[in-house]
Scaffold this motif. Structure first.
Motif, PDB file in Angstrom:
ATOM      1  N   ASN A   1       0.809  -1.226   0.000  1.00  0.00           N
ATOM      2  CA  ASN A   1       0.000   0.000   0.000  1.00  0.00           C
ATOM      3  C   ASN A   1       0.840   1.272   0.000  1.00  0.00           C
ATOM      4  O   ASN A   1       0.318   2.368  -0.213  1.00  0.00           O
ATOM      5  CB  ASN A   1      -0.942   0.018   1.206  1.00  0.00           C
ATOM      6  CG  ASN A   1      -2.097  -0.944   1.048  1.00  0.00           C
ATOM      7  OD1 ASN A   1      -2.308  -1.505  -0.026  1.00  0.00           O
ATOM      8  ND2 ASN A   1      -2.838  -1.160   2.110  1.00  0.00           N
ATOM      9  N   LEU A   2       2.140   1.131   0.244  1.00  0.00           N
ATOM     10  CA  LEU A   2       3.009   2.301   0.284  1.00  0.00           C
ATOM     11  C   LEU A   2       2.980   3.081  -1.034  1.00  0.00           C
ATOM     12  O   LEU A   2       3.136   4.302  -1.048  1.00  0.00           O
ATOM     13  CB  LEU A   2       4.439   1.853   0.599  1.00  0.00           C
ATOM     14  CG  LEU A   2       5.506   2.944   0.714  1.00  0.00           C
ATOM     15  CD1 LEU A   2       5.167   3.897   1.852  1.00  0.00           C
ATOM     16  CD2 LEU A   2       6.880   2.307   0.941  1.00  0.00           C
ATOM     17  N   PHE A   3       2.733   2.368  -2.129  1.00  0.00           N
ATOM     18  CA  PHE A   3       2.787   3.022  -3.437  1.00  0.00           C
ATOM     19  C   PHE A   3       1.604   3.967  -3.664  1.00  0.00           C
ATOM     20  O   PHE A   3       1.678   4.846  -4.520  1.00  0.00           O
ATOM     21  CB  PHE A   3       2.873   1.962  -4.536  1.00  0.00           C
ATOM     22  CG  PHE A   3       4.135   1.148  -4.433  1.00  0.00           C
ATOM     23  CD1 PHE A   3       5.336   1.660  -4.890  1.00  0.00           C
ATOM     24  CD2 PHE A   3       4.125  -0.108  -3.837  1.00  0.00           C
ATOM     25  CE1 PHE A   3       6.511   0.929  -4.785  1.00  0.00           C
ATOM     26  CE2 PHE A   3       5.294  -0.849  -3.716  1.00  0.00           C
ATOM     27  CZ  PHE A   3       6.495  -0.323  -4.188  1.00  0.00           C
ATOM     28  N   THR A   4       0.525   3.813  -2.895  1.00  0.00           N
ATOM     29  CA  THR A   4      -0.561   4.794  -2.997  1.00  0.00           C
ATOM     30  C   THR A   4      -0.122   6.116  -2.362  1.00  0.00           C
ATOM     31  O   THR A   4      -0.540   7.191  -2.807  1.00  0.00           O
ATOM     32  CB  THR A   4      -1.851   4.290  -2.328  1.00  0.00           C
ATOM     33  OG1 THR A   4      -1.642   4.130  -0.918  1.00  0.00           O
ATOM     34  CG2 THR A   4      -2.279   2.966  -2.922  1.00  0.00           C
ATOM     35  N   ALA A   5       0.702   6.043  -1.320  1.00  0.00           N
ATOM     36  CA  ALA A   5       1.245   7.273  -0.729  1.00  0.00           C
ATOM     37  C   ALA A   5       2.201   7.938  -1.705  1.00  0.00           C
ATOM     38  O   ALA A   5       2.227   9.171  -1.836  1.00  0.00           O
ATOM     39  CB  ALA A   5       1.954   6.946   0.584  1.00  0.00           C
ATOM     40  N   TRP A   6       2.987   7.135  -2.405  1.00  0.00           N
ATOM     41  CA  TRP A   6       3.890   7.689  -3.420  1.00  0.00           C
ATOM     42  C   TRP A   6       3.117   8.390  -4.531  1.00  0.00           C
ATOM     43  O   TRP A   6       3.553   9.413  -5.042  1.00  0.00           O
ATOM     44  CB  TRP A   6       4.744   6.565  -4.015  1.00  0.00           C
ATOM     45  CG  TRP A   6       5.883   6.122  -3.164  1.00  0.00           C
ATOM     46  CD1 TRP A   6       6.005   6.266  -1.810  1.00  0.00           C
ATOM     47  CD2 TRP A   6       7.069   5.460  -3.602  1.00  0.00           C
ATOM     48  NE1 TRP A   6       7.184   5.722  -1.369  1.00  0.00           N
ATOM     49  CE2 TRP A   6       7.860   5.216  -2.452  1.00  0.00           C
ATOM     50  CE3 TRP A   6       7.531   5.019  -4.835  1.00  0.00           C
ATOM     51  CZ2 TRP A   6       9.088   4.570  -2.514  1.00  0.00           C
ATOM     52  CZ3 TRP A   6       8.762   4.372  -4.904  1.00  0.00           C
ATOM     53  CH2 TRP A   6       9.536   4.151  -3.760  1.00  0.00           C
ATOM     54  N   SER A   7       1.976   7.815  -4.931  1.00  0.00           N
ATOM     55  CA  SER A   7       1.210   8.429  -6.023  1.00  0.00           C
ATOM     56  C   SER A   7       0.723   9.817  -5.623  1.00  0.00           C
ATOM     57  O   SER A   7       0.691  10.736  -6.454  1.00  0.00           O
ATOM     58  CB  SER A   7       0.037   7.531  -6.428  1.00  0.00           C
ATOM     59  OG  SER A   7      -1.029   7.597  -5.500  1.00  0.00           O
ATOM     60  N   ASP A   8       0.358  10.002  -4.352  1.00  0.00           N
ATOM     61  CA  ASP A   8      -0.042  11.323  -3.871  1.00  0.00           C
ATOM     62  C   ASP A   8       1.115  12.311  -3.970  1.00  0.00           C
ATOM     63  O   ASP A   8       0.954  13.448  -4.429  1.00  0.00           O
ATOM     64  CB  ASP A   8      -0.496  11.249  -2.411  1.00  0.00           C
ATOM     65  CG  ASP A   8      -1.774  10.458  -2.215  1.00  0.00           C
ATOM     66  OD1 ASP A   8      -2.515  10.276  -3.198  1.00  0.00           O
ATOM     67  OD2 ASP A   8      -2.031  10.019  -1.080  1.00  0.00           O
ATOM     68  N   ILE A   9       2.284  11.875  -3.510  1.00  0.00           N
ATOM     69  CA  ILE A   9       3.459  12.749  -3.517  1.00  0.00           C
ATOM     70  C   ILE A   9       3.849  13.114  -4.948  1.00  0.00           C
ATOM     71  O   ILE A   9       4.112  14.284  -5.264  1.00  0.00           O
ATOM     72  CB  ILE A   9       4.640  12.071  -2.800  1.00  0.00           C
ATOM     73  CG1 ILE A   9       4.336  11.878  -1.307  1.00  0.00           C
ATOM     74  CG2 ILE A   9       5.923  12.887  -2.984  1.00  0.00           C
ATOM     75  CD1 ILE A   9       4.181  13.156  -0.526  1.00  0.00           C
ATOM     76  N   LEU A  10       3.885  12.107  -5.819  1.00  0.00           N
ATOM     77  CA  LEU A  10       4.267  12.368  -7.207  1.00  0.00           C
ATOM     78  C   LEU A  10       3.281  13.309  -7.891  1.00  0.00           C
ATOM     79  O   LEU A  10       3.683  14.245  -8.598  1.00  0.00           O
ATOM     80  CB  LEU A  10       4.369  11.054  -7.981  1.00  0.00           C
ATOM     81  CG  LEU A  10       5.542  10.131  -7.610  1.00  0.00           C
ATOM     82  CD1 LEU A  10       5.464   8.838  -8.413  1.00  0.00           C
ATOM     83  CD2 LEU A  10       6.880  10.814  -7.851  1.00  0.00           C
ATOM     84  N   ALA A  11       1.995  13.073  -7.693  1.00  0.00           N
ATOM     85  CA  ALA A  11       0.985  13.932  -8.320  1.00  0.00           C
ATOM     86  C   ALA A  11       1.128  15.372  -7.837  1.00  0.00           C
ATOM     87  O   ALA A  11       1.134  16.316  -8.629  1.00  0.00           O
ATOM     88  CB  ALA A  11      -0.416  13.400  -8.027  1.00  0.00           C
ATOM     89  N   GLY A  12       1.254  15.550  -6.530  1.00  0.00           N
ATOM     90  CA  GLY A  12       1.407  16.897  -5.986  1.00  0.00           C
ATOM     91  C   GLY A  12       2.672  17.571  -6.473  1.00  0.00           C
ATOM     92  O   GLY A  12       2.668  18.744  -6.858  1.00  0.00           O
ATOM     93  N   PHE A  13       3.771  16.823  -6.501  1.00  0.00           N
ATOM     94  CA  PHE A  13       5.055  17.388  -6.918  1.00  0.00           C
ATOM     95  C   PHE A  13       5.050  17.734  -8.404  1.00  0.00           C
ATOM     96  O   PHE A  13       5.522  18.799  -8.805  1.00  0.00           O
ATOM     97  CB  PHE A  13       6.180  16.407  -6.607  1.00  0.00           C
ATOM     98  CG  PHE A  13       7.554  16.961  -6.873  1.00  0.00           C
ATOM     99  CD1 PHE A  13       8.201  17.726  -5.919  1.00  0.00           C
ATOM    100  CD2 PHE A  13       8.198  16.725  -8.078  1.00  0.00           C
ATOM    101  CE1 PHE A  13       9.465  18.258  -6.164  1.00  0.00           C
ATOM    102  CE2 PHE A  13       9.453  17.243  -8.337  1.00  0.00           C
ATOM    103  CZ  PHE A  13      10.091  18.012  -7.375  1.00  0.00           C
ATOM    104  N   PHE A  14       4.520  16.842  -9.227  1.00  0.00           N
ATOM    105  CA  PHE A  14       4.480  17.109 -10.671  1.00  0.00           C
ATOM    106  C   PHE A  14       3.655  18.354 -10.987  1.00  0.00           C
ATOM    107  O   PHE A  14       4.022  19.170 -11.827  1.00  0.00           O
ATOM    108  CB  PHE A  14       3.899  15.909 -11.417  1.00  0.00           C
ATOM    109  CG  PHE A  14       4.792  14.700 -11.459  1.00  0.00           C
ATOM    110  CD1 PHE A  14       6.148  14.798 -11.209  1.00  0.00           C
ATOM    111  CD2 PHE A  14       4.263  13.447 -11.745  1.00  0.00           C
ATOM    112  CE1 PHE A  14       6.980  13.679 -11.247  1.00  0.00           C
ATOM    113  CE2 PHE A  14       5.085  12.319 -11.789  1.00  0.00           C
ATOM    114  CZ  PHE A  14       6.441  12.440 -11.539  1.00  0.00           C
TER     115      PHE A  14
END
Length: 339
Positions: free
Chosen positions: A29-42
């Motif tokens: 499930n850690l990768f759902t947290a990564w998707s939030d970070i990547l989306a916000g950063f991009f």
């Protein structure tokens, strides 16, 4: 002597420490947290360099991913720490009740990761001189996010506030991804703490969606109350509706540059139809299996919603980068549980 050997029961095999730790952190499930970070950063990176042909992957992003990973994983560890007595009865195979990791060690690991996560978020703003418009903002958001994680696991998990605190965790995780932006919104735009209405609507939509998912999953282990399932589904729909409202708040950092509003809405509808089908089945037949399948689909869909926003704002390459997180997520689910 032979009789004693025959009557001896085989002992359960403990997971090696590294595997027990990965299970404790719910690594898939850690990768759902990564998707939030990547989306916000991009999103904020594209806003800072609208005319550039690409987005760099600086050290700041690595710091934010590390911060989110540590805080998210700490939340999973604290969840099992505070549920250890229940797990001893219902899920004795889990790392703490099985003895693979002691409760004392789990607690120390969790708070160590929270401290490390906050330090990484603060460090990200000071890696390069003037790399972030508000260099300390990441650290502050990480502290607030950590407070929500601790409040949920230690105090509020079994109260009516629990879904809202869980949604707040996602809300602040999105804001964490946006926290080290090089450029702030226009001074003429309405904003809070350097986040404009579009950024808050994006983070709020994802947060409300997770409130609905959490509400939907409240009693997934037993036959669920249909009214609770309907409430959860409506909250998820409301969160998606907030995302659909993004074109109405332009100009914003989260400006739809690569899709028309109708194209963006079409993608949201297509993504939601798959989830809606699962939700209808679970509501009409509220057996644990149907509810659990819906919750898993909702968690998977989170990555697609993050990718849809990224597609509309930044373009295809960056959206595909987020969708690619599904590969390790689904692969790891074959080897360890994620709920």
């Amino acid at each position: 002597m032979a009789i004693l050997e025959e009557n001896k029961q085989p002992e359960a095999t403990l997971d090696p420490p590294w595997l027990a730790f990965c299970k404790l952190c719910r690594l898939p499930n850690l990768f759902t947290a990564w998707s939030d970070i990547l989306a916000g950063f991009f999103v904020v990176s594209f806003y800072s360099s609208q005319q550039s042909t690409g987005i760099d992957f600086p050290v700041e992003l690595v710091c934010l991913l590390a911060a989110s990973s540590l805080i998210y994983s700490a939340g999973m560890v604290l969840n099992d720490y505070h549920d250890r007595e229940i797990d001893a009865q219902q899920r004795p195979y889990r790392p703490i009740p099985s003895g693979a990791i002691s409760a004392k060690a789990a607690l120390a690991i969790a708070y160590g990761m929270i401290i490390g996560g906050c330090l990484f978020a603060l460090l990200g703003g000071y890696v390069y001189v003037e790399s972030a418009a508000i260099p300390w903002r990441g650290g502050v958001v990480a502290v607030v996010l950590s407070a929500c994680v601790i409040a949920y696991d230690a105090v509020l998990k079994r109260t009516a506030l629990a879904p809202w605190i869980m949604g707040s965790c996602r809300f602040f995780n999105i804001l964490l991804g946006m926290s080290l932006a090089q450029e702030l919104p226009l001074e003429t735009s309405w904003q809070v703490f350097g986040y404009d209405s579009g950024q808050l609507l994006f983070a709020g939509g994802i947060g409300l969606y997770i409130v609905g998912v959490t509400w939907f999953a409240r009693t997934e282990a037993v036959a669920s109350d249909q009214r609770m399932l309907i409430a959860g589904a409506l909250l998820m729909l409301a969160g998606i509706g907030m995302l659909a409202a993004l074109p109405a708040v332009e100009p914003s950092v989260v400006g739809l540059r690569y899709l028309t509003p109708s194209g963006f809405w079409g993608i949201l509808v297509l993504l939601s139809l798959v989830l809606a089908r699962r939700a209808v089945i679970a509501i009409t037949r509220p057996e644990p299996q149907n509810v659990q399948l819906t919750v898993k689909q909702a968690i998977l869909s989170l990555i697609f919603y993050d990718a849809a926003i990224t597609l509309a704002v930044c373009g295809t390459v960056w959206a595909v980068t987020i969708v690619a997180l599904l590969l390790p997520m689904l692969g790891l689910r074959r080897w360890m549980y994620s709920t």
